[in-house]
Design a protein around this motif. Structure first.
Motif, PDB file in Angstrom:
ATOM      1  N   ILE A 139       0.839  -1.205   0.000  1.00  0.00           N
ATOM      2  CA  ILE A 139       0.000   0.000   0.000  1.00  0.00           C
ATOM      3  C   ILE A 139       0.873   1.254   0.000  1.00  0.00           C
ATOM      4  O   ILE A 139       0.586   2.236  -0.699  1.00  0.00           O
ATOM      5  CB  ILE A 139      -0.951  -0.005   1.217  1.00  0.00           C
ATOM      6  CG1 ILE A 139      -1.929  -1.178   1.138  1.00  0.00           C
ATOM      7  CG2 ILE A 139      -1.719   1.313   1.303  1.00  0.00           C
ATOM      8  CD1 ILE A 139      -2.721  -1.403   2.425  1.00  0.00           C
ATOM      9  N   THR A 140       1.939   1.221   0.767  1.00  0.00           N
ATOM     10  CA  THR A 140       2.853   2.371   0.848  1.00  0.00           C
ATOM     11  C   THR A 140       3.493   2.642  -0.507  1.00  0.00           C
ATOM     12  O   THR A 140       3.577   3.793  -0.956  1.00  0.00           O
ATOM     13  CB  THR A 140       3.938   2.116   1.902  1.00  0.00           C
ATOM     14  OG1 THR A 140       3.336   1.773   3.153  1.00  0.00           O
ATOM     15  CG2 THR A 140       4.820   3.345   2.091  1.00  0.00           C
ATOM     16  N   VAL A 141       3.950   1.587  -1.172  1.00  0.00           N
ATOM     17  CA  VAL A 141       4.548   1.712  -2.496  1.00  0.00           C
ATOM     18  C   VAL A 141       3.572   2.358  -3.482  1.00  0.00           C
ATOM     19  O   VAL A 141       3.946   3.193  -4.311  1.00  0.00           O
ATOM     20  CB  VAL A 141       4.975   0.325  -3.028  1.00  0.00           C
ATOM     21  CG1 VAL A 141       5.251   0.357  -4.524  1.00  0.00           C
ATOM     22  CG2 VAL A 141       6.195  -0.172  -2.275  1.00  0.00           C
ATOM     23  N   LEU A 142       2.291   1.965  -3.386  1.00  0.00           N
ATOM     24  CA  LEU A 142       1.300   2.424  -4.356  1.00  0.00           C
ATOM     25  C   LEU A 142       0.812   3.841  -4.101  1.00  0.00           C
ATOM     26  O   LEU A 142       0.285   4.487  -5.017  1.00  0.00           O
ATOM     27  CB  LEU A 142       0.103   1.471  -4.357  1.00  0.00           C
ATOM     28  CG  LEU A 142       0.381   0.027  -4.766  1.00  0.00           C
ATOM     29  CD1 LEU A 142      -0.914  -0.773  -4.752  1.00  0.00           C
ATOM     30  CD2 LEU A 142       1.053  -0.055  -6.133  1.00  0.00           C
ATOM     31  N   LEU A 143       0.968   4.338  -2.894  1.00  0.00           N
ATOM     32  CA  LEU A 143       0.410   5.637  -2.529  1.00  0.00           C
ATOM     33  C   LEU A 143       0.707   6.751  -3.535  1.00  0.00           C
ATOM     34  O   LEU A 143      -0.212   7.473  -3.952  1.00  0.00           O
ATOM     35  CB  LEU A 143       0.896   6.039  -1.126  1.00  0.00           C
ATOM     36  CG  LEU A 143       0.632   7.484  -0.678  1.00  0.00           C
ATOM     37  CD1 LEU A 143      -0.849   7.821  -0.743  1.00  0.00           C
ATOM     38  CD2 LEU A 143       1.179   7.706   0.713  1.00  0.00           C
ATOM     39  N   PRO A 144       1.957   6.951  -3.970  1.00  0.00           N
ATOM     40  CA  PRO A 144       2.192   8.055  -4.907  1.00  0.00           C
ATOM     41  C   PRO A 144       1.450   7.910  -6.230  1.00  0.00           C
ATOM     42  O   PRO A 144       1.245   8.909  -6.931  1.00  0.00           O
ATOM     43  CB  PRO A 144       3.714   7.996  -5.137  1.00  0.00           C
ATOM     44  CG  PRO A 144       4.257   7.246  -3.968  1.00  0.00           C
ATOM     45  CD  PRO A 144       3.203   6.253  -3.608  1.00  0.00           C
TER      46      PRO A 144
END
Length: 252
Positions: free
Chosen positions: A224-229
């Motif tokens: 999820i963190t990776v996808l945020l941007p």
């Protein structure tokens, strides 16, 4: 200017490349690169190849063809194989539909042609028309549990074919293929579902499936963190809330 870490991480993916946005929108690209390629990466443990795989899956789900082609080049630059990339595209079909994936099949082939990668690649299918149902059922039971069996048993007669399709097509045709293992395919599926939006029940089901195949809560938080941007805050926070519902923080 991008900070040192962001520039180094960017250069790993795009060696000797200067973005056109660097010329037209320098303030924006500095903000984005510093966030996506430094700050975000400080909070994850996913290795670079897997990070780019889930990013590609997300971009397919959101219909971001131009960014997909850019990140596809980055994926090839860090060692993601052509077979793995094609399997990511194929894995998207049962979840986002061929109507959305069609352009990405062509876009992938265009990038491959530019890079001198010949297609078609080596076949990766492990099932036949006769074995796909049985092998699909074995696979779905291993990954998801008894969901499809319950549908086959309890669904009205005029709806049982959806359970059959899940077994023989979604799992029998796609999950059984070589090129990606169960853990990677489930993480890709999770990435696609949270990126699309509007599929909360399926997101929750595949959070459980990820746990079944060995992707723990931290791996899903990292994803999820990776996808945020790329997907923005609303879908990111929705995904995080669903994850906490299925795997509460004090029970992981």
């Amino acid at each position: 200017m991008p900070n040192k870490n962001a520039q180094q991480n960017h250069d790993v993916m795009f060696p000797n490349h200067v973005s056109t946005l660097k010329k037209t929108d320098p303030e924006f690209i500095d903000i984005f690169d510093n966030f996506a390629f430094d700050e975000v990466l400080q909070h994850i443990q996913i290795e670079t190849k897997l990070r780019l795989k889930v990013t590609l899956a997300s971009l397919i789900a959101m219909q971001c063809l131009n960014e997909y082609k850019a990140m596809l080049t980055a994926a090839l630059n860090v060692g993601v194989t052509p077979v793995e990339i094609k399997e990511i595209v194929y894995q998207a079909v049962p979840y986002v539909g061929l109507g959305k994936v069609f352009d990405f099949l062509n876009g992938t082939n265009e990038v491959f042609a530019e890079k001198g990668i010949s297609v078609p690649l080596e076949p990766q299918s492990t099932t036949t028309p006769d074995s796909r149902m049985d092998e699909g059922l074995k696979t779905v039971r291993r990954i998801v549990g008894g969901t499809v069996d319950n549908m086959l048993t309890n669904a009205p007669e005029n709806q049982k074919h959806f359970a059959t399709f899940l077994a023989d097509n979604c799992f029998g045709d796609f999950y059984t293929r070589n090129g990606l293992d169960d853990k990677t395919r489930e993480l890709l599926t999770f990435a696609m579902l949270v990126s699309m939006g509007g599929a909360d029940p399926q997101v929750k089901g595949h959070i459980a499936a990820n746990k079944n195949v060995g992707n723990d809560k931290q791996k899903l938080i990292d994803t999820i963190t990776v996808l945020l941007p790329f997907i923005g805050y609303p879908r990111t926070l929705t995904a995080l809330n669903l994850l906490n519902e299925v795997i509460p923080e004090d029970k992981d």
